[in-house]
Design an enzyme around this catalytic site. Structure first.
Site, PDB file in Angstrom:
ATOM      1  N   HIS A 381       6.174  15.905  -4.241  1.00 49.98           N
ATOM      2  CA  HIS A 381       5.320  15.110  -5.115  1.00 49.98           C
ATOM      3  C   HIS A 381       4.052  14.717  -4.383  1.00 49.98           C
ATOM      4  CE1 HIS A 381       4.231  11.267  -7.372  1.00 49.98           C
ATOM      5  NE2 HIS A 381       4.094  12.251  -8.239  1.00 49.98           N
ATOM      6  N   HIS A 382       2.912  14.979  -5.026  1.00 49.92           N
ATOM      7  CA  HIS A 382       1.605  14.616  -4.490  1.00 49.92           C
ATOM      8  C   HIS A 382       0.854  13.801  -5.536  1.00 49.92           C
ATOM      9  CE1 HIS A 382       1.446  18.310  -1.541  1.00 49.92           C
ATOM     10  NE2 HIS A 382       2.230  17.328  -1.108  1.00 49.92           N
ATOM     11  N   GLU A 383       0.932  12.495  -5.456  1.00 46.14           N
ATOM     12  CA  GLU A 383       0.087  11.642  -6.290  1.00 46.14           C
ATOM     13  C   GLU A 383      -1.219  11.407  -5.548  1.00 46.14           C
ATOM     14  OE1 GLU A 383      -1.887   9.868  -8.796  1.00 46.14           O
ATOM     15  OE2 GLU A 383       0.164  10.271  -9.503  1.00 46.14           O
ATOM     16  N   HIS A 451       0.376  16.777 -13.463  1.00 47.64           N
ATOM     17  CA  HIS A 451       0.268  15.617 -14.349  1.00 47.64           C
ATOM     18  C   HIS A 451      -1.147  15.056 -14.308  1.00 47.64           C
ATOM     19  CE1 HIS A 451       4.608  14.477 -15.407  1.00 47.64           C
ATOM     20  NE2 HIS A 451       4.598  15.738 -14.987  1.00 47.64           N
ATOM     21  N   GLU A 452      -1.535  14.386 -15.397  1.00 46.62           N
ATOM     22  CA  GLU A 452      -2.919  13.941 -15.605  1.00 46.62           C
ATOM     23  C   GLU A 452      -3.866  15.129 -15.415  1.00 46.62           C
ATOM     24  OE1 GLU A 452      -0.193  11.032 -14.949  1.00 46.62           O
ATOM     25  OE2 GLU A 452      -1.028  11.975 -13.156  1.00 46.62           O
ATOM     26  N   GLU A 470       1.583  17.883 -17.810  1.00 48.58           N
ATOM     27  CA  GLU A 470       1.844  16.733 -18.675  1.00 48.58           C
ATOM     28  C   GLU A 470       0.853  16.818 -19.838  1.00 48.58           C
ATOM     29  OE1 GLU A 470       2.894  12.063 -17.929  1.00 48.58           O
ATOM     30  OE2 GLU A 470       1.084  12.863 -16.991  1.00 48.58           O
ATOM     31  N   GLU A 476       7.946   8.825 -20.203  1.00 44.52           N
ATOM     32  CA  GLU A 476       7.662   7.616 -19.430  1.00 44.52           C
ATOM     33  C   GLU A 476       7.133   6.477 -20.299  1.00 44.52           C
ATOM     34  OE1 GLU A 476       4.879   9.009 -16.557  1.00 44.52           O
ATOM     35  OE2 GLU A 476       3.188   9.050 -17.936  1.00 44.52           O
TER      36      GLU A 476
END
Length: 675
Positions: A381-383, A451-452, A470, A476
């Protein structure tokens, strides 16, 4: 990729495919002759097109062209230098998808235009007409009087014969990443809307406007210019320029998909066919999968992303999830909050994130070894919190680390209104960044769940490691949304709107409906509906979204474990956008079929013909349906599990509760040999 070529003589093409309708007017039909595109120049030399389907007007005469900063616009004063025509009929195979084999069958018209006076600049218009719609793009060749340009506006129009109803979401008004409810209104009551936009026309057609192959360009939105007309509105850079380009360059394809039923839009492959073939030669490492994750617990405030007494991404907790995945034959475990940078308000500034350094209580080496021993993969995961440049400085090192540890999938995130505090996600800036991430990931044999994002436009054909995105209101929202969570109408709208842009990581599979959060949000569906979503909403990476303990001992979880993530064939049965839908899909590798049927807030009985099954065969139908008393508001839990023998002549009656659904697995019954 396998191709089956087809060709025919130029004489046949010229007669059957394209003809001149008079001075500066040209027409081209689809291979099945149901759709027709007509191009012409107005008296002022303005390029325009119109499009019909089975004799019904889809797009009335609509102008084409571009405006630039600092130089003369290219919208009128053109003459036709010449035309080219071509036909294509080939079949290619996907490494994953909703269809194993895709037929690309279209007729193409290229119109070469030149300004009659002045600098006599050139532009080509390329039209491809399919039986399921139209794709067209602008191509600017290398030329002495047009080099580097700053595009100010694209004037492409989409003029309908009527003020049709449209399902739409706004642009940037509510958020930057398409996470809005789809509204259904007349066109005249909209302003600027995102694509794909889905229309129900007054002449009984369903139409979707979108784009394909969005490469180094700004995303196209649609600005309402008249009650029955939209104009392309490109998402700008912070400085107001829409696109920086230099000849030669091509725009993305503008697409118009048309059908007689809502399901015709869902099963269209036009967008995929307008993208380039895969640039990844060996796709053996690209593997669709089902996974669980340390994720939902954060949304329920059971865990935290940052350090502290309830930090979710610990070695101990991750191993517990790995054990669960191994026991239930899930492929992977997503872990969010494992890396340095989550402490404090990380959404304001992503520059603190490290994508190679773990928190002290997360032993990534030990965890990946443990996962491998259990035949389970860690999903990375890379936010970024929108800090795109900061992320790019670590891309190679981060992906190299994951590659070394056997991590082959990464979920990326960009929770911020802007990228790098000023640029839109769907601007040319964002498009360039997202493409860089996907291409860099491919070098290290890593798949991406974005995502985003910027909206999908079929790039998974060219870069099949871009697995899913996403780009919509997902599960969510059922944890923290101030409006109470996704209403039942949402998921029966998504297949005909958001899903037209490609796979969506909705993250279905909630089994517990009794949790309590600050905003009182809830999963607004029945349990049977959650099962059906695995068939209705396509993603080659599918999550079992709930906490592991909520699956233990639940017989309904067998369907989640059984249902595939990719499909050899897809059919949409009886459907009404925003009210109900039934979708059936055939397993990628075998002969099993799966059915998902869901409804809105109204209970209803569905009669489903099983004519999609192979004739002459008997099948065992394992049925998960809403049980007695099921209701998404008052009692979402009851599920009746039953089985029966069926064949292609059977008709099933499905009783769907309010907010409910049904999920069915069809398995061929082996013929018994008589001694």
């Amino acid at each position: 990729m396998k191709k089956i070529p087809y060709s025919c003589s130029l004489i046949v093409l010229a007669c059957a495919m394209i003809w001149s309708c008079g001075s500066n007017k040209y027409a081209v039909q689809s291979p099945g002759k149901n759709n027709e595109l007509v191009f012409e120049l107005t008296q002022k030399g303005q390029p325009q097109y119109r499009f019909t389907s089975n004799g019904k007007s889809v797009i009335e005469p609509s102008l084409l062209g571009f405006e630039f900063h600092d130089i003369q616009k290219m919208t009128e004063g053109f003459q036709v230098l010449g035309t080219e025509k071509n036909t294509v009929d080939q079949v290619w195979e996907q490494p994953w998808g909703e269809f194993k084999k895709v037929r690309d069958h279209h007729n193409q018209l290229v119109v070469h235009l030149k300004e009659s006076e002045g600098q006599q600049r050139l532009v080509d218009l390329v039209f491809r007409v399919f039986d399921d719609g139209l794709g067209f793009r602008y191509s600017f060749p290398k030329q002495p009087n047009l080099g580097k340009v700053k595009i100010a506006n694209e004037v492409t129009q989409f003029t309908f014969p009527h003020d049709n109803d449209v399902w739409w979401i706004p642009v940037h008004r509510e958020n930057s990443y398409y996470e809005s409810y789809y509204r259904k209104t007349p066109m005249s009551q909209t302003d600027t809307i995102n694509t794909p936009a889905t229309f129900e026309t007054k002449n009984n057609l369903f139409v979707a406007i979108h784009e394909a192959n969005l490469t180094d360009f700004a995303s196209m939105t649609l600005h309402k210019s008249l009650a029955n007309q939209y104009k392309s509105e490109l998402v700008p850079w912070a400085d107001g320029v829409k696109v920086y380009a230099e000849t030669p360059f091509e725009t993305p394809w503008r697409t118009v998909i048309v059908g007689e039923k809502p399901g015709d839009l869902v099963t269209s492959t036009l967008m995929l066919n307008l993208n380039e073939p895969s640039k990844i030669k060996d796709v053996s490492w690209i593997q669709p999968s089902k996974y669980i994750g340390i994720w939902w617990g954060m949304h329920l405030d059971k865990y935290t992303w940052g350090q502290g007494p309830i930090h979710g991404a610990t070695t101990e907790n991750t191993k517990r999830y790995i054990d669960f995945a191994a026991t239930h034959k899930l492929d992977g475990v997503l872990v969010e909050g494992w890396n340095i940078g989550w402490d404090g308000d990380w959404t304001k500034d992503g520059s603190a994130f490290s994508f190679t350094k773990a928190y002290p209580d997360f032993d990534i080496d030990d965890i990946t070894k443990y996962a491998a021993m259990k035949n389970v993969r860690l999903i990375g995961h890379h936010e970024t919190a929108g800090a795109a440049k900061h992320y790019e400085t670590q891309l190679d090192a981060a992906f190299q680390l994951y590659n070394k540890l056997g991590v082959n999938t990464v979920k990326t995130g960009y929770v911020n209104k802007f990228l790098d505090k000023k640029e839109w996600h769907d601007s040319q800036y964002g498009v360039r960044h997202y493409r860089k991430v996907v291409e860099t990931a491919a070098k290290y044999h890593i798949m991406i769940d974005n995502h985003e994002p910027v909206k999908g436009t079929g790039l998974q054909r060219t870069w099949p490691n871009l697995m899913t995105q996403e780009g919509g209101r997902g599960q969510e929202y059922n944890a923290w949304s101030a409006d109470g969570g996704n209403v039942p109408e949402h998921t029966v709208t998504l297949p005909f709107t958001r899903m037209l842009s490609g796979p969506m990581d909705y993250t279905p599979g909630n089994f517990n409906f009794d949790y309590v959060t600050t905003n009182k949000a809830k999963v607004q569906s029945t349990l049977a509906n959650q099962l059906a979503l695995y068939v209705v909403l396509f993603s080659p990476l599918q999550m079992a979204s709930d906490l592991p303990e909520n699956y233990e001992g639940k017989p309904e979880f067998e369907f989640v474990k059984d249902v595939p993530c990719i499909w050899a064939e897809t059919q949409v049965l009886d459907s009404k956008i925003g009210e109900y839908t039934t979708i059936v899909r055939k397993d990628w590798k075998g002969e099993n079929w799966y059915l998902g049927s869901i409804t809105d807030k109204n209970a209803r009985q569905m009669e489903v013909s099983l004519s999609f099954l192979e004739a002459g065969k008997s099948y065992k139908a394992e049925i998960y349906s809403d049980g007695p008393g099921a209701d998404y508001k008052t009692n979402p839990y009851p599920v009746t599990i039953s089985s029966k023998t069926v064949d292609s002549n059977s008709v099933l009656k499905l009783n769907l509760a309010a907010g409910g659904g049904a999920a069915i697995k069809f398995s061929p019954i082996a013929a018994t040999k008589i001694p």
